[in-house]
Design an enzyme around this catalytic site. Structure first.
Site, mmCIF file in Angstrom:
data_model
loop_
_atom_site.group_PDB
_atom_site.id
_atom_site.type_symbol
_atom_site.label_atom_id
_atom_site.label_comp_id
_atom_site.label_asym_id
_atom_site.label_seq_id
_atom_site.Cartn_x
_atom_site.Cartn_y
_atom_site.Cartn_z
ATOM 1 N N TRP A 88 0.825 -1.209 0.000
ATOM 2 C CA TRP A 88 0.000 0.000 0.000
ATOM 3 C C TRP A 88 0.864 1.266 0.000
ATOM 4 C CZ3 TRP A 88 -1.657 -4.525 2.111
ATOM 5 C CH2 TRP A 88 -2.960 -4.922 1.852
ATOM 6 N N CYS A 110 -6.907 -4.538 -1.548
ATOM 7 C CA CYS A 110 -8.100 -5.259 -1.099
ATOM 8 C C CYS A 110 -8.913 -5.867 -2.235
ATOM 9 C CB CYS A 110 -8.970 -4.345 -0.231
ATOM 10 S SG CYS A 110 -9.800 -3.008 -1.111
ATOM 11 N N HIS A 122 -13.564 -0.522 1.068
ATOM 12 C CA HIS A 122 -12.842 -1.767 1.324
ATOM 13 C C HIS A 122 -13.647 -2.916 0.730
ATOM 14 C CE1 HIS A 122 -10.459 -4.885 3.012
ATOM 15 N NE2 HIS A 122 -11.391 -5.293 3.844
ATOM 16 N N ASP A 145 -12.704 -12.536 4.399
ATOM 17 C CA ASP A 145 -11.839 -11.442 3.934
ATOM 18 C C ASP A 145 -10.397 -11.917 3.925
ATOM 19 O OD1 ASP A 145 -10.654 -9.059 3.294
ATOM 20 O OD2 ASP A 145 -11.661 -7.877 4.844
ATOM 21 N N TYR A 185 -6.016 5.096 -0.917
ATOM 22 C CA TYR A 185 -7.454 4.846 -0.784
ATOM 23 C C TYR A 185 -7.809 4.343 0.612
ATOM 24 C CZ TYR A 185 -7.332 -0.293 -0.935
ATOM 25 O OH TYR A 185 -7.133 -1.619 -0.635
#
Length: 812
Positions: A363, A398, A457, A480, A644
């Site tokens: 990220w 994600c 997300h 997830d 983000y």
């Protein structure tokens, strides 16, 4: 099987053939093995090759010599395992008789002849029923794959769904006589098959098939062939099984040789009522199991964007890659019939944080020696690369984790969909609170403010029953694969019942408190006075989880499912769900815990003008004074370039002004943003985050609000040339015009379309300012029907550039 072979070894039946055969037998039995030494006799005559019959047990190969006179010669070819085989043996474990059986790829050796004892003179296997050939009806157009909805899998093997009958045909050397002949089927999986574990499944013939229970029934006999209908258990293991046909003789069991062409993949079956993943709506089954292209919703709540994602669950080798993930996770084969266990371990192995799993996350806007997350167009390349290299694929965020997870679930037959939660709370330890700290002037204190709000997300939902929970908590379950927080020592999340989250029953496994906090947290703006006391200026209860969406069934539209996760804010049901969650341990600070006296007669909001990347835009701040008083507000605007995830990279805009607020009126103020202020620092998704705070000078109270915005990025254009017919060449053309005031360098363009073409990549060294890239690709579509082409463009200066095109491929 092994015990019978061991009994034969104990008898030391090493015999000769031909003249003097009886003498040889007696001599061998008399001498045998003494003090660990081994004796063998030379055989005076060699029988013709067609009179040989072999069978094996691990480490030993036996050869039966068939002769018309004299006894059977059982010649021992090898009795010791070589050094390499000894090294492959698992270490002894005093806790269990057999090692863990957690690999679908590993196999045991199955004897082709399993003798009941000493074999008498004159025994000839050719005198008994013998299998000549087995027809699996495994072509896409044949009955099995058509009835089991597996005809789209690009695999030469038979693929069926559990709890549903399928057909095979066995050709024997003579007509089958049920009065004198007896045969049965054996399905095996793993290295240590055991019947009580469901990894060794003998299937005798019966007259009636019981729904959802293993069984086999003859449906037709013709000449030397029999047609069988085989029913698999609705709870059987998911994976690749090995098939053997066993024939009974008075002296032993004869089996077919190991033949990988007979391997049978058994998957979950959403069409079977006895299956834990049964889904009763045919349109939903077509969408959540059979659709190999989906939609990822991204952007932010004010500007929702979407892009297509190729799941590709039917592509070549993807099924094997998905089964390998369960091997990688070391999930016991006996547990692979349970969708709860499969989802639990898969949510860990999808990411690489603690188990060297599929995708390495990044990220930080740096993607050295890997692929930027925004460049991927689907799951196929990622899964195949991992299956080949066994090393994490770089990089993902994600939506990449969720896209690959969706492929895994749909490939195995578990109904699944990709979910987007806008304004998602993270890193709050399930305390339902994100803290925004202000300084004494009302500006955001970036040193103290550590919590962040993700613009969006993505996670997944999988459909299944939950027999481990009370009635009513089955159905959609949150899973997830994005590594966020550890659960039971690993980075994973779920399955968590959506119904449990909605009603506040966060005590039910797995990870319900974390998901509940993602969609229910409050934003608390607080200011620390000079004397050290903390004053809450505003509590925003609506911002987090205000929109949860997924793709509509049957089209690319957006389906809002917020009400499936939470009741309407402020309703009696919402308060009851919150009280239930708090009762089960979720922490929540109430306004009564601290001083909270907000300014109630003045409202503040702002809007960000929509703009294309590289252009100027403005932010409009609006005040509404509902009182009869004159107020002045010292206003601060802070603009940040953010990931983000809400984490700030740089504050690119600071602006302050004094606003005069007339009684019972609204006032608007514009703040201009120049492209030169942000263009050199913007990140992947061109995300900005604005904080606006205003201190009412007359009362000292502070108003605060925040919003994220995403600039529009020009899209790729895709068009086709030529007839769009299956098995006939056509052209696909990708075009893109550089919108920036600079030359783009080292630009990678990807193009794929399930059923039309496999992923293709091309590198363009430079695209000058305002120039247009044109790339033409020749392809031969494989499958007719409505298909989708997906393209992406990626370079250091510009990411998240996508294009897509629906194409109707005609039948030849």
């Amino acid at each position: 099987m092994v015990a019978a072979a061991a009994a034969m070894l104990g008898a030391e039946m090493l015999a000769g053939s031909g003249d003097g055969g009886t003498k040889h037998t007696r001599a061998t039995l008399k001498s045998g093995w003494k003090k660990g030494k081994r004796k063998t006799r030379k055989i005076s005559k060699q029988p013709p090759p067609e009179s040989l019959f072999c069978f094996r047990v691990p480490g030993v190969l036996f050869l039966l010599q068939m002769v018309t006179t004299g006894p059977i010669c059982l010649k021992k070819m090898s009795v010791t395992t070589n050094t390499n085989e000894e090294k492959k043996k698992p270490p002894l474990n005093g806790r269990r008789a057999l090692p863990s059986d957690n690999s679908n790829d590993e196999e045991n050796e199955v004897p082709e002849m399993e003798a009941f004892g000493l074999i008498p003179r004159g025994f000839n296997p050719k005198d008994y029923l013998r299998v000549v050939d087995i027809h699996m009806f495994k072509e896409p157009h044949e009955i099995n794959k058509q009835q089991h909805h597996t005809d789209k899998y690009y695999s030469p093997k038979l693929i069926v769904r559990r709890g549903q009958a399928f057909q095979i045909q066995i050709d024997f050397n003579r007509p089958y006589n049920p009065e004198t002949d007896q045969f049965w089927l054996e399905y095996l999986i793993g290295r240590y098959p055991q019947q009580n574990k469901g990894t060794y499944i003998p299937i005798p013939l019966s007259n009636v098939l019981k729904p959802g229970k293993w069984g086999a029934k003859i449906t037709r006999k013709e000449n030397n062939s029999v047609r069988l209908s085989i029913m698999s258990s609705a709870t059987c293991i998911i994976g690749k099984f090995r098939l053997y046909v066993a024939v009974w003789t008075p002296f032993g069991i004869l089996r077919t040789q190991r033949n990988s062409a007979l391997d049978t993949y058994i998957l979950f079956n959403p069409w079977c009522q006895e299956d834990a993943v049964y889904l009763d709506d045919e349109k939903e089954r077509e969408e959540y199991v059979l659709n190999d292209v989906g939609i990822v919703f991204h952007g932010n709540i004010e500007d929702i964007k979407l892009r297509s994602w190729s799941y590709g669950q039917f592509e070549e080798n993807i099924l094997d890659a998905c089964l390998f993930l369960m091997d990688k996770a070391e999930l016991e084969l006996s547990g692979r019939g349970n969708p709860i266990k499969i989802c639990r371990v898969a949510s860990a192995v999808i990411n690489s944080r603690d188990d060297n799993g599929v995708i390495a996350g990044s990220w930080d806007n740096t993607y050295t020696y890997g692929v930027a997350p925004s460049a991927w167009t689907g799951s196929v390349d990622i899964l195949l690369e991992y299956y080949s290299s066994k090393q994490p694929v770089r990089y993902g965020q994600c939506w990449v984790f969720a896209g690959v997870f969706n492929t895994f679930l749909r490939c195995l037959g578990i109904p699944a969909r990709l979910i987007t939660n806008y304004s998602s709370a993270h890193d709050n330890n399930a305390n339902l609170q994100l803290d925004i700290f202000l300084d004494d002037e009302g500006k955001v204190d970036t040193k103290l403010t550590k919590d962040s709000i993700w613009n969006y997300h993505c996670w997944n939902e999988a459909w299944m029953t939950r027999p481990d929970l009370p009635v009513g908590f089955g159905g959609w379950q949150v899973v997830d694969g994005t590594p966020q927080e550890t659960s039971d020592g690993m980075y994973r999340c779920g399955p968590a019942s959506v119904q449990a989250i909605k009603h506040g029953h966060v005590c039910f496994q797995f990870d319900a408190p974390f998901v509940y906090a993602e969609v229910n947290s409050d934003i608390v703006y607080s200011r620390r006075e000079k004397n050290g006391t903390q004053v809450i200026e505003k509590i925003d209860t609506n911002h987090i989880g205000q929109l949860i969406v997924t793709k509509q069934v049957g089209n690319d539209g957006m389906l809002e499912i917020t009400e499936e996760y939470k009741f309407q804010e402020g309703s009696k049901e919402e308060r009851l769900a919150l009280e239930t969650a708090v009762m089960y341990g979720v922490k929540k600070q109430t306004a009564q815990d601290t001083a909270y006296q907000p300014q109630t007669d003045v409202d503040m909001d702002f809007q960000v003008q929509k703009a294309v990347l590289g252009s100027d835009f403005k932010v409009t701040i609006t005040f509404r004074n509902r009182s009869r008083n004159y107020y002045t507000a010292t206003t601060y605007l802070s603009g940040n370039i953010v990931f983000y995830t809400g984490v700030a990279k740089k504050e690119f805009k600071k602006h302050s002004f004094s606003a005069k607020l007339e009684p019972s009126s609204s006032s608007s103020f514009d703040v201009a943003v120049q492209s030169s202020e942000y263009v050199n620092d913007f990140l992947d998704q061109a995300c900005f985050h604005f904080f606006v705070t205003a201190q009412i000078n007359e009362t000292g109270k502070i108003l605060a609000t925040q919003k994220a915005t995403v600039l529009d990025i020009p899209a790729l254009r895709i068009k086709t040339q030529g007839e769009m017919v299956a098995d006939k060449e056509m052209s696909v053309i990708v075009e893109f015009t550089n919108p920036l005031k600079q030359t783009l360098e080292n630009v990678t363009v990807r193009l794929e379309g399930p059923g039309v073409l496999r992923t293709m990549k091309k590198l363009f060294r430079q695209i000058p300012m305002n120039s247009t890239l044109i790339w033409e690709v020749k392809c031969i579509p494989r499958r007719p029907g409505l298909r989708k082409l997906i393209a992406s463009l990626n370079c250091d200066a510009l990411r998240h550039v996508y294009g897509e095109l629906n194409v109707q491929i005609q039948k030849p």
